[in-house]
Write a protein that holds these residues in place. Structure first.
Motif, PDB file in Angstrom:
ATOM      1  N   LEU A 141       7.566   7.909 -13.093  1.00  0.00           N
ATOM      2  CA  LEU A 141       8.751   7.244 -12.557  1.00  0.00           C
ATOM      3  C   LEU A 141       8.804   5.790 -13.010  1.00  0.00           C
ATOM      4  CD1 LEU A 141      11.215   7.089 -10.727  1.00  0.00           C
ATOM      5  CD2 LEU A 141       9.693   6.740  -8.794  1.00  0.00           C
ATOM      6  N   TRP A 187      -0.042  -3.038  10.953  1.00  0.00           N
ATOM      7  CA  TRP A 187       0.027  -3.351   9.532  1.00  0.00           C
ATOM      8  C   TRP A 187      -1.271  -2.928   8.867  1.00  0.00           C
ATOM      9  CZ3 TRP A 187       4.666  -5.017   8.007  1.00  0.00           C
ATOM     10  CH2 TRP A 187       4.815  -5.531   6.734  1.00  0.00           C
ATOM     11  N   SER A 195      15.009   7.356  -8.086  1.00  0.00           N
ATOM     12  CA  SER A 195      13.587   7.405  -7.734  1.00  0.00           C
ATOM     13  C   SER A 195      13.379   8.347  -6.552  1.00  0.00           C
ATOM     14  CB  SER A 195      13.075   6.014  -7.360  1.00  0.00           C
ATOM     15  OG  SER A 195      13.350   5.108  -8.372  1.00  0.00           O
ATOM     16  N   ASN A 197       9.345  16.057  -7.083  1.00  0.00           N
ATOM     17  CA  ASN A 197       7.938  16.169  -7.467  1.00  0.00           C
ATOM     18  C   ASN A 197       7.009  16.473  -6.304  1.00  0.00           C
ATOM     19  OD1 ASN A 197       8.368  15.771 -10.111  1.00  0.00           O
ATOM     20  ND2 ASN A 197       7.363  13.789 -10.260  1.00  0.00           N
ATOM     21  N   PRO A 248       5.905   1.861   5.684  1.00  0.00           N
ATOM     22  CA  PRO A 248       6.140   2.309   4.306  1.00  0.00           C
ATOM     23  C   PRO A 248       4.920   2.985   3.670  1.00  0.00           C
ATOM     24  CG  PRO A 248       6.346  -0.093   4.507  1.00  0.00           C
ATOM     25  CD  PRO A 248       6.220   0.443   5.879  1.00  0.00           C
ATOM     26  N   TRP A 249       3.714   2.661   4.167  1.00  0.00           N
ATOM     27  CA  TRP A 249       2.485   3.195   3.561  1.00  0.00           C
ATOM     28  C   TRP A 249       2.197   4.625   3.998  1.00  0.00           C
ATOM     29  CZ3 TRP A 249       2.841  -1.717   5.694  1.00  0.00           C
ATOM     30  CH2 TRP A 249       2.949  -1.704   7.100  1.00  0.00           C
ATOM     31  N   HIS A 250       2.978   5.152   4.969  1.00  0.00           N
ATOM     32  CA  HIS A 250       2.629   6.443   5.558  1.00  0.00           C
ATOM     33  C   HIS A 250       2.708   7.579   4.546  1.00  0.00           C
ATOM     34  CE1 HIS A 250       1.834   9.140   8.834  1.00  0.00           C
ATOM     35  NE2 HIS A 250       2.856   9.889   8.489  1.00  0.00           N
ATOM     36  N   ASN A 251       3.837   7.695   3.880  1.00  0.00           N
ATOM     37  CA  ASN A 251       3.937   8.640   2.762  1.00  0.00           C
ATOM     38  C   ASN A 251       5.123   8.220   1.886  1.00  0.00           C
ATOM     39  OD1 ASN A 251       6.239   9.492   4.055  1.00  0.00           O
ATOM     40  ND2 ASN A 251       5.381  11.442   4.760  1.00  0.00           N
ATOM     41  N   THR A 252       5.397   8.976   0.826  1.00  0.00           N
ATOM     42  CA  THR A 252       6.442   8.511  -0.096  1.00  0.00           C
ATOM     43  C   THR A 252       7.814   8.526   0.560  1.00  0.00           C
ATOM     44  OG1 THR A 252       6.220  10.697  -1.058  1.00  0.00           O
ATOM     45  CG2 THR A 252       5.455   8.874  -2.381  1.00  0.00           C
ATOM     46  N   PHE A 289       4.508   4.711  -4.530  1.00  0.00           N
ATOM     47  CA  PHE A 289       5.622   5.157  -5.372  1.00  0.00           C
ATOM     48  C   PHE A 289       5.135   5.674  -6.719  1.00  0.00           C
ATOM     49  CE2 PHE A 289       7.906   2.170  -2.586  1.00  0.00           C
ATOM     50  CZ  PHE A 289       8.874   3.043  -2.133  1.00  0.00           C
ATOM     51  N   ALA A 302       8.088   5.395   2.514  1.00  0.00           N
ATOM     52  CA  ALA A 302       8.107   4.305   1.539  1.00  0.00           C
ATOM     53  C   ALA A 302       9.524   4.108   0.991  1.00  0.00           C
ATOM     54  CB  ALA A 302       7.130   4.598   0.405  1.00  0.00           C
ATOM     55  N   ILE A 303      10.128   5.204   0.530  1.00  0.00           N
ATOM     56  CA  ILE A 303      11.461   5.053  -0.068  1.00  0.00           C
ATOM     57  C   ILE A 303      12.490   4.766   1.025  1.00  0.00           C
ATOM     58  CG2 ILE A 303      12.175   7.500  -0.071  1.00  0.00           C
ATOM     59  CD1 ILE A 303      12.672   5.373  -3.126  1.00  0.00           C
ATOM     60  N   SER A 323      -1.543   7.016   0.404  1.00  0.00           N
ATOM     61  CA  SER A 323      -0.983   8.315   0.776  1.00  0.00           C
ATOM     62  C   SER A 323      -0.801   9.223  -0.430  1.00  0.00           C
ATOM     63  CB  SER A 323       0.346   8.118   1.490  1.00  0.00           C
ATOM     64  OG  SER A 323       1.311   7.622   0.596  1.00  0.00           O
ATOM     65  N   GLY A 382       0.800  -1.215   0.000  1.00  0.00           N
ATOM     66  CA  GLY A 382       0.000   0.000   0.000  1.00  0.00           C
ATOM     67  C   GLY A 382       0.836   1.270   0.000  1.00  0.00           C
ATOM     68  N   THR A 383       2.063   1.203  -0.496  1.00  0.00           N
ATOM     69  CA  THR A 383       2.834   2.432  -0.674  1.00  0.00           C
ATOM     70  C   THR A 383       2.341   3.154  -1.927  1.00  0.00           C
ATOM     71  OG1 THR A 383       4.482   1.276  -1.968  1.00  0.00           O
ATOM     72  CG2 THR A 383       4.886   1.459   0.393  1.00  0.00           C
ATOM     73  N   VAL A 402      12.243   0.992   1.668  1.00  0.00           N
ATOM     74  CA  VAL A 402      12.748   0.183   0.553  1.00  0.00           C
ATOM     75  C   VAL A 402      14.271   0.293   0.461  1.00  0.00           C
ATOM     76  CG1 VAL A 402      12.811  -0.014  -1.951  1.00  0.00           C
ATOM     77  CG2 VAL A 402      10.630   0.146  -0.789  1.00  0.00           C
ATOM     78  N   LEU A 426      17.238   3.331  -7.494  1.00  0.00           N
ATOM     79  CA  LEU A 426      16.445   3.685  -6.316  1.00  0.00           C
ATOM     80  C   LEU A 426      16.765   5.105  -5.841  1.00  0.00           C
ATOM     81  CD1 LEU A 426      16.510   0.278  -4.459  1.00  0.00           C
ATOM     82  CD2 LEU A 426      14.546   1.381  -5.490  1.00  0.00           C
ATOM     83  N   LEU A 480      13.529  11.868  -7.840  1.00  0.00           N
ATOM     84  CA  LEU A 480      12.343  12.246  -8.607  1.00  0.00           C
ATOM     85  C   LEU A 480      11.128  12.441  -7.695  1.00  0.00           C
ATOM     86  CD1 LEU A 480      11.875  11.135 -12.138  1.00  0.00           C
ATOM     87  CD2 LEU A 480       9.816  11.251 -10.774  1.00  0.00           C
ATOM     88  N   LEU A 481      10.969  11.537  -6.719  1.00  0.00           N
ATOM     89  CA  LEU A 481       9.828  11.666  -5.807  1.00  0.00           C
ATOM     90  C   LEU A 481       9.934  12.944  -4.990  1.00  0.00           C
ATOM     91  CD1 LEU A 481       9.523   7.981  -4.554  1.00  0.00           C
ATOM     92  CD2 LEU A 481       7.907   9.191  -6.006  1.00  0.00           C
TER      93      LEU A 481
END
Lengths: 624, 279
Positions: free
Chosen positions: A294, B146, B39, B46, B206-210, A271, B213-214, A287, A268-269, B217, B36, B42-43
């Motif tokens: 990308l 989760w 990425s 943006n 990871p789902w909280h925000n980008t 990207f 997430a990055i 989110s 559920g990310t 990862v 990565l 870029l994230l």
């Protein structure tokens, strides 16, 4: 090399010095570390995938030519395997109509299977494994066990891809490019689906390519026979060398992208999911803040070098066969080498020409348009050098040569029709139409696949000790050539008329009503012609399949280790080559294509033929 | 059959096979992490102004991990040099420190991960946002770690106790800045929220925000590499130690190749630390 001095037998089972006992069936054919066995494993597996990918396409072609009609015979089989969700009944209650989801799955999996499970493993895994160590005079790959693992990863990836057809919801259906956010929302939530199998399967395939690439490059750097300097390497080895670098450096970004998309789909990310994404009228509960662009950048960073992974080994095979059958040296060997290195380098900076219509900006488009035009230069150098190589040759038109000769104009058509796609102004018109499909299929199908067929006919006697049947080879060639063109040539017309790709009903819903603009009856009618031709193309492969298996035991036995009178080192081994390859130490004294050398006793001078003018001990005599 | 140059270097390249192989492999690893990092750029570029978090990670812990990894890089080299000088016992000692460093790194990393999973942001129905660590002993309902983030509260009177801070609204620029910059968090207090008041919530997974997430990862993939590298070093150090007696040159090569990989893993962290913790 050194080890080959231990073997003194020409028999199939001759071994190196260390293990004298006979390995069992499993060790010899399934868990083998011998590069030739692994090459053949790759070859047979990838040919089966090639056929399977073709069958998926035949089902789709039926649906496009006869939208909503049940597929004869196969339709009811598909229904029995995949159930009502994928295969429905028509108005008369006949079973076997392909549903849109199944059409999408087959489309996505046709692309995936053909690229990652058929052509690349056949061109790089099969030919690369079998031929490269032989051509450089090596006893095996540098890392034989890693080589075995590479095949096993490939096999695992294939099994995962095939298994995904049978899970609920079916295989991945977001195109072989798996664009986000479609690839994330198509499965309808954060649970395993066909796309998950696709991503994990891709990770296995990428691992396989990575291990293969490391192995190939190391082998070519480290295990070249004495005297085999870089500029004496057969062009095929150069092609594999550059291909290895493309796989090594272009695949990891897709692996990264795959991990990110897997996180999007499972964790559920966001990207690749933008803020404010609305699916089926509902705001998506994520989110946001991600970027769909990308994914496209990461995908095409692999995707474009991948195109050259598909074509370069084919060029290498064709070069070997043309030199051998024109009985003269390749024209401009050095230009070929520099051109292929140029292609390898440039292929890393052209990827965004797939993305002109994404709104990434005109400046970026201009940059990628420029690099795209630049990469056509080395491609044209290679094609031109091969055409000039034909000049004045006394050609032998055997089956491998026919396929190799057909490769040249077919690849030419594919390449030249790419130019309007490379210019961003004309691409606006042609993007996502059948023109694109026709363009890249010309490169890969009558291009690469013809080169691969040529290679199969050419190296078959080395692998098996028997020739394939020449007559049926010619039948296979002639029919394939005709039907390939009948399949793909009309697609250019359809594309220029504006027929979009990925249409479930073959464009029927966009048919022109009286007095309006839209797809004319002629354009849509071509779908039927193409479908007939595709069935014809399928039938044309029957002589090949029978010939391939029949010749293993019944083909004409070769009378020498070098039946084509070729110059390169793979023909200096016993036939078929034993584990360890060469039965004498190989030393190279000359370039790869010394055909019809004035004053030589035969019209071919093999690379390991000692040079009378140069002293034997001197590893690198200067020759032009 | 013996593959040539498996141990001795080939004269014209000056390299043995595995060394060529590992360098090629590292080149592909550079492309993997390069993709990565790209990425990440870029994230971040943006991202809407003000939405990219700062100082969410514990800099002292990150610094500590950086020192641990750099230290392990030194011991890897020293262990290889010891083997080159024929001192197996010394190699054993240095490489043991390397493995301990790897374990220390993973320990600290797990602590940091755990902290992120205990850290929640609750958006309340009145627009307020409560941000902080959940006190699971004082809370009367189970708060999931989760996805999906849903609380079963049959009584309708469930209470969650959070050690953290509360802001009036995310639309308020100051409040938003408080959330997005770890240095601007006000002093923590104990806040009680009724489950029925919660509109939406999630932890800093990871789902909280980008950014998270990055973060997960990149550091997760890096941790996987630390684990893999340490495992190889350990296998060569322990179970395969017998090779030293039979074929010291081959053994030394193995240590060198695993050491090259270890240096790469360290190097990735040298980039990760400023990018994720400091910038």
């Amino acid at each position: 090399m050194q080890a080959s001095t231990h073997t003194d037998s020409h028999s199939h089972d001759a071994h190196g010095g260390h293990d004298h006992h006979e390995p069992g069936f499993w060790q010899k054919y399934i868990f083998s570390t011998d590069h030739k066995v692994i090459g053949i494993q790759y070859g047979i597996t990838s040919l089966m995938f090639l056929f399977f990918g073709f069958l998926l396409m035949l089902c789709m072609r039926w649906q496009m030519a006869n939208p909503g009609q049940p597929i004869p015979v196969v339709g009811s089989w598909l229904h029995a395997i995949l159930g009502d969700e994928m295969v429905a009944k028509d108005a008369q209650g006949r079973v076997g109509v392909m549903m849109p989801d199944l059409y999408n799955s087959f489309g996505a999996m046709h692309g995936t299977i053909m690229v990652f499970l058929a052509i690349v493993p056949l061109a790089f895994g099969a030919f690369g494994n079998f031929v490269t160590p032989l051509q450089i005079g090596a006893c095996d790959m540098t890392f034989p066990r890693i080589n075995m693992v590479s095949y096993q990863c490939y096999f695992l990836g294939g099994v995962l891809m095939l298994a995904s057809f049978f899970i609920p919801g079916g295989a991945a259906k977001s195109g072989w490019t798996s664009y986000s956010p479609l690839a994330t929302v198509a499965g309808g939530g954060h649970h395993p689906d066909g796309q998950t199998f696709w991503l994990i399967g891709m990770v296995a395939l990428i691992t396989s390519s990575l291990l293969g690439a490391v192995n190939f490059i190391t082998t070519i750097i480290q295990l070249r026979a004495k005297g085999l300097t870089w500029m004496r390497m057969p062009f095929f080895v150069w092609a594999q060398f550059v291909t290895g670098f493309l796989l090594l450096l272009a695949f990891p970004p897709l692996e990264a992208a795959g991990v990110l998309q897997l996180a999007d789909n499972m964790l559920g990310t966001s990207f690749f999911l933008p803020t404010g994404l609305v699916v089926s009228g509902q705001p998506m509960h994520v989110s946001g803040g991600g970027s769909p662009l990308l994914w496209q950048h990461l995908f095409w960073f692999l995707g474009h070098p991948e195109v050259y992974v598909l074509i370069l080994p084919g060029m290498g095979i064709v070069t070997e066969i043309i030199a051998n059958n024109t009985r003269k040296p390749i024209w401009g060997y050095r230009s070929l080498v520099y051109a292929i290195m140029g292609i390898g380098f440039l292929s890393f900076i052209v990827w965004a020409h797939h993305m002109y219509l994404t709104g990434m900006g005109t400046k970026i488009s201009t940059f990628f348009q420029t690099t795209t035009m630049m990469i056509s230069i080395p491609s044209v150098i290679i094609l031109t050098a091969l055409f000039i190589s034909l000049w004045g040759g006394s050609m032998r038109f055997n089956t491998p040569m026919l396929f190799a000769l057909a490769f040249l104009p077919m690849f030419g058509v594919g390449g030249l029709t790419g130019l309007p796609l490379g210019f961003n102004a004309s691409d606006i018109f042609l993007h996502d139409t059948y023109y694109v499909i026709a363009h890249f299929h010309y490169v890969v199908a009558p291009g690469t696949i013809f080169a691969l067929f040529a290679g199969i006919y050419y190296w078959y006697p080395k692998a098996t000790g028997r020739m394939m049947n020449e007559f049926w080879g010619r039948v296979h060639f002639g029919l394939s050539f005709i039907f390939m063109n009948l399949v793909f040539m009309p697609m250019f017309i359809q594309g220029m008329e504006g027929m979009s790709r990925r249409m479930y009903d073959g464009g029927a819903s966009y048919a022109a009503a009286a007095g309006s603009t839209g797809l004319g009856a002629f354009v849509i009618g071509l779908n039927k012609n193409i479908t007939y031709a595709a069935f014809g193309l399928g039938l044309a492969q029957i002589p090949f399949i029978i010939n391939f298996f029949w010749s293993i035991t019944k083909g004409k036995k070769v009378t020498s280790d070098n039946p084509w009178h070729a110059t390169t080192l793979e023909w200096q081994t016993p036939t078929p080559p034993p584990h360890g390859n060469f039965d004498k130490e190989i030393e190279v004294f000359r370039g790869p294509y010394e055909y019809s050398v004035p004053g030589a006793p035969t019209d071919y001078t093999t690379q390991n033929e000692p040079d009378k003018q140069a002293p034997l001990t001197h590893g690198n005599p200067v020759r032009s | 059959m013996e593959i040539p140059y498996a141990v001795k270097p080939r004269p014209d390249t000056g390299l043995y096979n595995a060394k060529v192989g590992i360098w090629l492999f590292l080149a592909s690893e550079v492309m993997l992490f390069g993709a990565l990092f790209s990425s990440y750029i870029l994230l971040r570029v943006n991202a809407e102004p003000g939405t990219w978090p700062h100082h969410w990670l514990n800099i002292p812990l990150g610094t500590c991990n950086t020192i641990v990894l750099i230290g392990s890089s030194i011991t890897v080299v020293l262990s290889w040099a010891s083997l080159k000088m024929g001192d197996f016992a010394k190699y054993r000692k240095f490489q043991a420190i390397t493995i301990l460093c790897a374990m220390a790194f993973m320990g600290i990393k797990s602590y940091e991960y755990n902290d992120k999973f205990q850290h929640y942001e609750f958006a309340l129905k009145n627009g307020n946002v409560v941000d902080g660590h959940v006190d699971r002993e004082k809370s009367t309902v189970k708060v999931p770690f989760w996805t999906p983030f849903k609380i079963t509260d049959e009584s309708g009177k469930g209470i969650i106790v959070v050690h953290g801070h509360k802001i009036e609204s995310k639309d308020n620029a100051e409040g938003h800045a408080e959330l997005m910059d770890g240095n601007k968090h006000p002093a923590h207090t104990e806040i009680e929220i009724a489950v029925s008041d919660i509109k939406d919530f999630s932890n800093y997974g990871p789902w909280h925000n980008t950014y998270t997430a990055i973060y997960f990862v990149l550091t997760g993939l890096h941790a996987l590499h630390v684990f893999g590298g340490a495992l190889v070093i350990f296998v060569v150090w322990g179970p395969l130690a017998g090779v030293w007696k039979k074929d010291p040159e081959r053994y030394t090569n193995r240590v060198e190749v695993s050491g090259l990989f270890w240096h790469f893993v360290d190097l990735v962290w040298i980039f990760l630390f400023p990018v994720l913790y400091l910038l």
